[in-house]
Design a protein around this motif. Structure first.
Motif, PDB file in Angstrom:
ATOM      1  N   ASN A  68      -9.888  -2.766 -11.978  1.00 24.79           N
ATOM      2  CA  ASN A  68     -10.132  -3.638 -13.025  1.00 24.79           C
ATOM      3  C   ASN A  68      -9.291  -2.790 -14.155  1.00 24.79           C
ATOM      4  O   ASN A  68      -8.403  -3.299 -14.928  1.00 24.79           O
ATOM      5  CB  ASN A  68     -11.380  -3.834 -13.454  1.00 24.79           C
ATOM      6  N   TYR A  69      -9.312  -1.248 -14.263  1.00 24.62           N
ATOM      7  CA  TYR A  69      -8.670  -0.491 -15.206  1.00 24.62           C
ATOM      8  C   TYR A  69      -7.219  -0.608 -14.892  1.00 24.62           C
ATOM      9  O   TYR A  69      -6.370  -0.952 -16.000  1.00 24.62           O
ATOM     10  CB  TYR A  69      -8.932   1.006 -15.049  1.00 24.62           C
ATOM     11  N   TYR A  70      -6.847  -0.451 -13.722  1.00 19.55           N
ATOM     12  CA  TYR A  70      -5.308  -0.606 -13.281  1.00 19.55           C
ATOM     13  C   TYR A  70      -4.847  -2.157 -13.686  1.00 19.55           C
ATOM     14  O   TYR A  70      -3.584  -1.920 -14.173  1.00 19.55           O
ATOM     15  CB  TYR A  70      -4.923  -0.301 -11.862  1.00 19.55           C
ATOM     16  N   ALA A  87      -0.635   6.135   1.866  1.00 24.04           N
ATOM     17  CA  ALA A  87      -1.981   6.489   1.912  1.00 24.04           C
ATOM     18  C   ALA A  87      -2.976   5.292   1.137  1.00 24.04           C
ATOM     19  O   ALA A  87      -3.284   5.647   0.229  1.00 24.04           O
ATOM     20  CB  ALA A  87      -2.201   7.777   1.786  1.00 24.04           C
ATOM     21  N   PRO A  88      -2.948   4.165   1.724  1.00 27.47           N
ATOM     22  CA  PRO A  88      -3.938   2.993   1.045  1.00 27.47           C
ATOM     23  C   PRO A  88      -5.305   3.554   0.841  1.00 27.47           C
ATOM     24  O   PRO A  88      -5.559   4.307   1.691  1.00 27.47           O
ATOM     25  CB  PRO A  88      -3.561   1.886   1.928  1.00 27.47           C
ATOM     26  N   LYS A  89      -5.811   2.985  -0.111  1.00 29.55           N
ATOM     27  CA  LYS A  89      -7.253   3.443  -0.668  1.00 29.55           C
ATOM     28  C   LYS A  89      -8.077   2.730   0.281  1.00 29.55           C
ATOM     29  O   LYS A  89      -8.018   1.276   0.416  1.00 29.55           O
ATOM     30  CB  LYS A  89      -7.340   3.168  -1.979  1.00 29.55           C
ATOM     31  N   THR A  90      -8.797   3.200   1.378  1.00 32.03           N
ATOM     32  CA  THR A  90      -9.800   2.471   2.222  1.00 32.03           C
ATOM     33  C   THR A  90     -11.325   2.203   1.470  1.00 32.03           C
ATOM     34  O   THR A  90     -11.805   1.394   1.864  1.00 32.03           O
ATOM     35  CB  THR A  90     -10.063   3.330   3.338  1.00 32.03           C
ATOM     36  N   PRO A 123      -0.821   2.708  -9.428  1.00 32.38           N
ATOM     37  CA  PRO A 123      -0.884   3.806  -8.434  1.00 32.38           C
ATOM     38  C   PRO A 123      -0.640   3.374  -6.971  1.00 32.38           C
ATOM     39  O   PRO A 123      -1.129   2.307  -6.483  1.00 32.38           O
ATOM     40  CB  PRO A 123      -2.327   4.624  -8.609  1.00 32.38           C
ATOM     41  N   ASP A 124       0.137   4.096  -6.300  1.00 30.11           N
ATOM     42  CA  ASP A 124       0.743   3.680  -4.928  1.00 30.11           C
ATOM     43  C   ASP A 124      -0.728   3.433  -3.979  1.00 30.11           C
ATOM     44  O   ASP A 124      -0.621   2.280  -3.451  1.00 30.11           O
ATOM     45  CB  ASP A 124       1.324   4.824  -4.519  1.00 30.11           C
ATOM     46  N   ASN A 125      -1.680   4.279  -4.174  1.00 27.37           N
ATOM     47  CA  ASN A 125      -2.831   4.060  -2.965  1.00 27.37           C
ATOM     48  C   ASN A 125      -3.520   2.630  -3.553  1.00 27.37           C
ATOM     49  O   ASN A 125      -4.512   2.359  -2.601  1.00 27.37           O
ATOM     50  CB  ASN A 125      -3.691   5.101  -3.144  1.00 27.37           C
ATOM     51  N   TYR A 126      -3.376   2.189  -4.591  1.00 23.98           N
ATOM     52  CA  TYR A 126      -4.221   0.888  -5.071  1.00 23.98           C
ATOM     53  C   TYR A 126      -3.386  -0.190  -5.046  1.00 23.98           C
ATOM     54  O   TYR A 126      -4.126  -1.484  -5.272  1.00 23.98           O
ATOM     55  CB  TYR A 126      -5.113   1.183  -6.280  1.00 23.98           C
ATOM     56  N   GLY A 127      -2.058  -0.091  -4.669  1.00 24.67           N
ATOM     57  CA  GLY A 127      -1.093  -1.335  -4.866  1.00 24.67           C
ATOM     58  C   GLY A 127      -1.721  -2.428  -3.924  1.00 24.67           C
ATOM     59  O   GLY A 127      -1.458  -3.623  -4.396  1.00 24.67           O
TER      60      GLY A 127
END
Length: 400
Positions: free
Chosen positions: A362-364, A351-354, A255-259
């Motif tokens: 770990n799931y991704y 919108a990156p995850k802060t 997902p984009d925010n976790y990349g």
């Protein structure tokens, strides 16, 4: 008569107790390495002191080299004379007359050789009187003089110095192990490398290169930055990792925010394997707490999960202005701001995850087996050796 020596003062090394000898020997080795281009220049030690013997070389050229050597607290041009009063007078007068913008002076005598027949306080007065009677428009100021003519009487000779030049301080590079610097090409990471070196750490560098999204000019930025850092230590091996395929797959599968979080974790995994192969015991980054999304406390906690290697973060509490000030001081700022992007900026999500969670990351990551791509990137690493003699432009000769 002329200045024929440079007196080196250690500073912090004096506190090393039983380990002091090894630190001083490393400093001497580093000074010799830095001055090897000056034929006949010698570096010698006596008890508590180190001297550079100029043997006719321009002292100012040698001084410039000494300014970038970590482990030197301060240094001074020095005149070496026999333990003879008349020769000491002559050298002290030379030191005074060759000072710049001097109106006041004092004389400080240190009589290490107690067999010298004149005591320190008496010799202070003798030399002070000699300087006053052989000059005009000079006065004595024992509290705030423009110049302090220092006379150090040792068993083998007497050394006369005047002005004190501040050194780079820190510890000799190579006394605190080796680290792998994640060198991006931005402002922060070369400053982090410089500060690690100041604490005696030898560095190698790793750079993640993603052509065609990042250009060869971005790669050259990194080589140029590494070349600048060699002026504070010795050669630097830059491990250039072909990161394109792995980076593309990460952003396809995540997902984009976790990349960005997954990408950083992959970088640490690859860096750890380089450390294992090269016998390196830590990594160093230019991370600064709260500066970007991947540098929040939660992000660092999540990203760090993939390695047990210590990660040095010399900039962690600094303001950006402080970092920029150092980058200008070490002459890396103008290189860092060249408009060529690195792999950390080309795929930045909107919108990156802060506050990324470890279980989610770990799931991704479990949705795709990245091992083959990681190994392919490691197998494709190009190692470029950069030293002061092998300039960065030589590496890229004929590239453009």
């Amino acid at each position: 008569m002329e200045y024929d020596h440079i007196l080196i003062r250690y500073g912090e090394l004096a506190l090393k107790g039983k380990n002091r000898k090894s630190f001083v020997e490393k400093l001497q080795q580093n000074i010799r390495h830095k001055l090897q281009e000056f034929e006949n220049v010698k570096v010698k030690r006596t008890q508590g002191r180190m001297f550079v013997l100029l043997n006719g070389h321009d002292p100012h050229e040698v001084l410039e080299k000494c300014k970038n050597i970590f482990g030197i607290h301060s240094f001074s041009l020095a005149i070496k004379v026999e333990n003879d009063l008349e020769k000491i007078k002559e050298a002290a007068l030379y030191a005074l007359k060759n000072g710049e913008n001097i109106k006041t002076f004092k004389v400080t005598v240190k009589r290490i050789d107690k067999s010298f027949p004149i005591r320190s306080q008496e010799l202070n007065q003798i030399l002070g009187g000699h300087l006053l009677s052989n000059t005009e428009d000079y006065t004595v100021d024992v509290h705030h003089p423009d110049i302090d003519v220092k006379v150090e009487i040792r068993q083998e000779a007497t050394y006369i110095t005047s002005s004190i030049i501040r050194g780079s301080g820190g510890l000799p590079v190579g006394t605190s192990g080796k680290t792998l610097l994640l060198l991006s090409g931005g402002i922060d990471s070369p400053v982090a490398g410089y500060l690690a070196m100041k604490r005696g750490v030898e560095i190698e560098a790793i750079h993640f290169h993603s052509p065609p999204f990042t250009s060869d000019r971005a790669k050259q930025k990194v080589i140029d930055l590494a070349e600048k850092l060699t002026s504070y230590g010795s050669k630097i091996n830059v491990h250039v990792v072909p990161f394109t395929k792995l980076q593309q797959k990460i952003f396809q599968e995540t997902p984009d925010n976790y990349g960005m979080t997954v990408m950083r974790r992959m970088m640490l995994r690859i860096s750890e394997r380089v450390c294992q192969k090269e016998g390196i015991l830590s990594m160093t980054t230019g991370e600064n707490l709260g500066q970007v999304a991947s540098q929040t406390m939660t992000s660092m906690y999540t990203i760090n999960e993939v390695t047990n290697y210590p990660i040095l973060r010399p900039l962690i509490t600094m303001d950006k202005d402080e970092i920029i000030e150092i980058s200008k001081k070490i002459d890396t700022f103008d290189i860092s701001i060249r408009p060529y992007e690195d792999c950390c900026t080309i795929f930045v999500p909107k919108a990156p995850k802060t506050k990324p969670k470890r279980d989610r990351v770990n799931y991704y990551e479990s949705n795709y087996d990245y091992e083959e791509l990681i190994q392919e990137a490691i197998d494709g690493i190009e190692v470029i050796e950069i030293s002061e003699k092998k300039r960065a432009e030589d590496v890229f000769e004929g590239l453009f």
